[in-house]
Design a protein around this motif. Structure first.
Motif, mmCIF file in Angstrom:
data_model
loop_
_atom_site.group_PDB
_atom_site.id
_atom_site.type_symbol
_atom_site.label_atom_id
_atom_site.label_comp_id
_atom_site.label_asym_id
_atom_site.label_seq_id
_atom_site.Cartn_x
_atom_site.Cartn_y
_atom_site.Cartn_z
ATOM 1 N N ILE A 134 86.063 35.141 67.873
ATOM 2 C CA ILE A 134 84.991 34.192 68.201
ATOM 3 C C ILE A 134 84.864 33.121 67.126
ATOM 4 O O ILE A 134 84.639 31.957 67.415
ATOM 5 C CB ILE A 134 83.661 34.945 68.416
ATOM 6 N N THR A 135 85.014 33.520 65.872
ATOM 7 C CA THR A 135 84.869 32.554 64.772
ATOM 8 C C THR A 135 86.209 31.962 64.326
ATOM 9 O O THR A 135 86.246 31.201 63.372
ATOM 10 C CB THR A 135 84.205 33.220 63.556
ATOM 11 N N GLY A 136 87.287 32.309 65.033
ATOM 12 C CA GLY A 136 88.617 31.880 64.603
ATOM 13 C C GLY A 136 89.158 30.657 65.315
ATOM 14 O O GLY A 136 90.366 30.372 65.244
ATOM 15 N N ALA B 215 95.996 13.420 71.655
ATOM 16 C CA ALA B 215 95.002 14.314 72.246
ATOM 17 C C ALA B 215 94.597 15.383 71.241
ATOM 18 O O ALA B 215 95.367 15.749 70.345
ATOM 19 C CB ALA B 215 95.564 14.961 73.508
ATOM 20 N N MET B 216 93.366 15.878 71.394
ATOM 21 C CA MET B 216 92.858 16.954 70.557
ATOM 22 C C MET B 216 92.731 18.221 71.391
ATOM 23 O O MET B 216 92.205 18.183 72.508
ATOM 24 C CB MET B 216 91.492 16.582 69.963
ATOM 25 N N GLU B 217 93.219 19.330 70.871
ATOM 26 C CA GLU B 217 93.125 20.611 71.564
ATOM 27 C C GLU B 217 92.261 21.564 70.749
ATOM 28 O O GLU B 217 92.471 21.725 69.539
ATOM 29 C CB GLU B 217 94.507 21.226 71.766
ATOM 30 N N LEU B 218 91.300 22.185 71.400
ATOM 31 C CA LEU B 218 90.468 23.190 70.763
ATOM 32 C C LEU B 218 90.950 24.560 71.222
ATOM 33 O O LEU B 218 90.841 24.901 72.404
ATOM 34 C CB LEU B 218 88.992 22.990 71.138
ATOM 35 N N HIS B 219 91.489 25.331 70.300
ATOM 36 C CA HIS B 219 92.001 26.670 70.604
ATOM 37 C C HIS B 219 90.913 27.674 70.246
ATOM 38 O O HIS B 219 90.556 27.821 69.058
ATOM 39 C CB HIS B 219 93.283 26.938 69.817
ATOM 40 N N VAL B 220 90.386 28.371 71.239
ATOM 41 C CA VAL B 220 89.166 29.143 71.036
ATOM 42 C C VAL B 220 89.198 30.468 71.782
ATOM 43 O O VAL B 220 90.015 30.690 72.680
ATOM 44 C CB VAL B 220 87.929 28.338 71.511
ATOM 45 N N HIS B 221 88.265 31.334 71.413
ATOM 46 C CA HIS B 221 88.009 32.576 72.139
ATOM 47 C C HIS B 221 87.446 32.225 73.523
ATOM 48 O O HIS B 221 86.741 31.220 73.676
ATOM 49 C CB HIS B 221 87.003 33.415 71.343
ATOM 50 N N PRO B 222 87.707 33.050 74.550
ATOM 51 C CA PRO B 222 87.182 32.742 75.891
ATOM 52 C C PRO B 222 85.669 32.538 75.944
ATOM 53 O O PRO B 222 85.185 31.713 76.727
ATOM 54 C CB PRO B 222 87.609 33.966 76.714
ATOM 55 N N ALA B 223 84.926 33.266 75.130
ATOM 56 C CA ALA B 223 83.467 33.095 75.147
ATOM 57 C C ALA B 223 83.070 31.719 74.625
ATOM 58 O O ALA B 223 82.120 31.099 75.130
ATOM 59 C CB ALA B 223 82.800 34.182 74.310
ATOM 60 N N VAL B 224 83.781 31.216 73.628
ATOM 61 C CA VAL B 224 83.522 29.871 73.118
ATOM 62 C C VAL B 224 83.942 28.833 74.158
ATOM 63 O O VAL B 224 83.247 27.832 74.371
ATOM 64 C CB VAL B 224 84.252 29.643 71.785
ATOM 65 N N SER C 193 76.810 29.640 67.616
ATOM 66 C CA SER C 193 77.026 29.232 66.223
ATOM 67 C C SER C 193 78.493 28.928 65.960
ATOM 68 O O SER C 193 78.827 27.936 65.294
ATOM 69 C CB SER C 193 76.527 30.330 65.275
ATOM 70 N N ALA C 194 79.389 29.768 66.497
ATOM 71 C CA ALA C 194 80.820 29.533 66.322
ATOM 72 C C ALA C 194 81.250 28.259 67.040
ATOM 73 O O ALA C 194 82.089 27.494 66.537
ATOM 74 C CB ALA C 194 81.605 30.728 66.849
ATOM 75 N N THR C 195 80.672 27.990 68.205
ATOM 76 C CA THR C 195 81.012 26.797 68.972
ATOM 77 C C THR C 195 80.611 25.529 68.223
ATOM 78 O O THR C 195 81.392 24.583 68.109
ATOM 79 C CB THR C 195 80.307 26.841 70.337
ATOM 80 N N LEU C 196 79.405 25.521 67.683
ATOM 81 C CA LEU C 196 78.928 24.339 66.971
ATOM 82 C C LEU C 196 79.692 24.128 65.664
ATOM 83 O O LEU C 196 79.945 22.984 65.258
ATOM 84 C CB LEU C 196 77.430 24.469 66.711
ATOM 85 N N ALA C 197 80.055 25.211 65.001
ATOM 86 C CA ALA C 197 80.853 25.078 63.779
ATOM 87 C C ALA C 197 82.218 24.474 64.093
ATOM 88 O O ALA C 197 82.735 23.642 63.327
ATOM 89 C CB ALA C 197 81.011 26.439 63.113
#
Length: 338
Positions: free
Chosen positions: A330-332, A289-298, A271-275
């Protein structure tokens, strides 16, 4: 530009997830989510093999040509193990928190039924007969303007706040349980909550067995009035009990698939990934370029779904990279880049 109707559907074909929001009288009435899945859709007519009798003469397990196992109920007379038959899917499989799942339910298809894939979310919206407005990522966030983000937060947390109280919606294997809490006097709190319960059941497509724990009301007349308020706002087909002396009411509605709560809570990382992908797509096109900064699980979820990253790059016209950090919740996750 916002749609020029007060009643109808907003539809957004996203990356990994299609989204719909129904408007009634210019306000959010329902949200629906369609995610990529391998199981048979509701309404599909498929061929199967009778694998195992479960409850003698009443139900059994069938195996579809895809390999998916479903519950067959009721059993056609004379059906023997190993026999081939054609079935209709009447409830999709349910994924539950903790990795548990319930098989889809099927019944014998009517004689002469042709093989067919069940309707998609968009198909069901078209069958509804109301206007549909397609929402594009380059347009203003109309879903957000009508409360999509707030409704999704309610679905993810199971908490619906209202003036004077809150509903806590909890998923259990047996039923959805709704607890009413707040500082108001019990009768006033129950009256306000009755409306919110009815609206929430429609908003999140909650079916099956539902238990509602209202404040204890000793007077039968008060309990009757609270039930009447619920009935006046409950637009879906359901049956309910009266509120008993302990404040409990049970509602039973047809369940044809997972509720929005079950979808988003079954896999919170997904859910966090799709959001985040929705946020990234709406960030806009550009040369950098676009960078996605995410939790390791995402990050792991994205790396296993390279097609989603490719779709994001194609839709935005930007190269996409993923940067993982344990300091991000995860949601950040957030979008960065040039």
């Amino acid at each position: 530009m916002a749609p020029d109707f007060q009643n109808g559907w907003l539809y957004e074909a996203g990356i990994g997830e299609n989204r719909a929001l129904r408007i009634e009288h210019d306000e959010l009435a329902a949200i629906r989510i369609e995610r990529e899945r391998t199981g048979a859709r509701l309404g599909s007519i498929v061929d199967a093999q009778f694998t195992q009798q479960w409850v003698a003469g009443r139900s059994g397990i069938i195996t579809l040509e895809s390999g998916e196992q479903c519950l067959l109920q009721p059993l056609p007379s004379g059906l023997t193990e190993g026999a081939a038959l054609r079935v209709e899917i009447v409830r999709e499989a349910l994924d539950e928190k903790g990795g548990q799942s319930k098989r889809a339910k099927a019944r014998a298809a009517a004689k002469g039924s042709a093989l067919t894939k069940g309707p998609s979310l968009l198909d069901r919206m078209k069958q509804d007969g109301q206007p549909i407005h397609d929402v594009q990522a380059h347009e203003p966030d109309i879903l957000g303007d009508y409360g999509w983000n707030e409704a999704m937060e309610q679905a993810e947390t199971g908490r619906v706040d209202f003036d004077g109280g809150s509903l806590i919606l909890s998923l259990t294997p047996a039923m959805t349980v709704i607890d009413v809490d707040g500082p108001l006097a019990p009768f006033e709190l129950a009256k306000r909550a009755a409306r919110q319960v009815a609206l929430a059941l429609t908003r999140f497509d909650i079916g099956g067995s539902i238990g509602v724990d209202f404040p204890t009301l000793t007077a039968k007349a008060e309990r009757t009035e609270v039930c009447a308020i619920f009935d006046s706002y409950m637009t879906g087909n359901c049956e309910r009990t009266a509120i008993n002396g302990f404040g409990f009411m049970q509602v039973v509605a047809r369940k044809t698939g997972p509720s929005v709560l079950e979808v988003v809570q079954a896999d919170r990382v997904l859910s966090a990934t799709l959001a985040l992908l929705r946020q990234a797509e709406r960030t806009g096109s550009g040369a950098g370029a676009m960078e996605l900064h995410v939790h390791p699980a995402v990050a792991a979820k994205l790396h296993h779904r390279q097609a989603w990253l490719d779709a994001l790059a194609k839709r935005t016209g930007r190269s996409v990279s993923v940067e993982a950090s344990g300091n991000i919740s995860i949601t950040g996750g957030h979008v960065g880049g040039d």
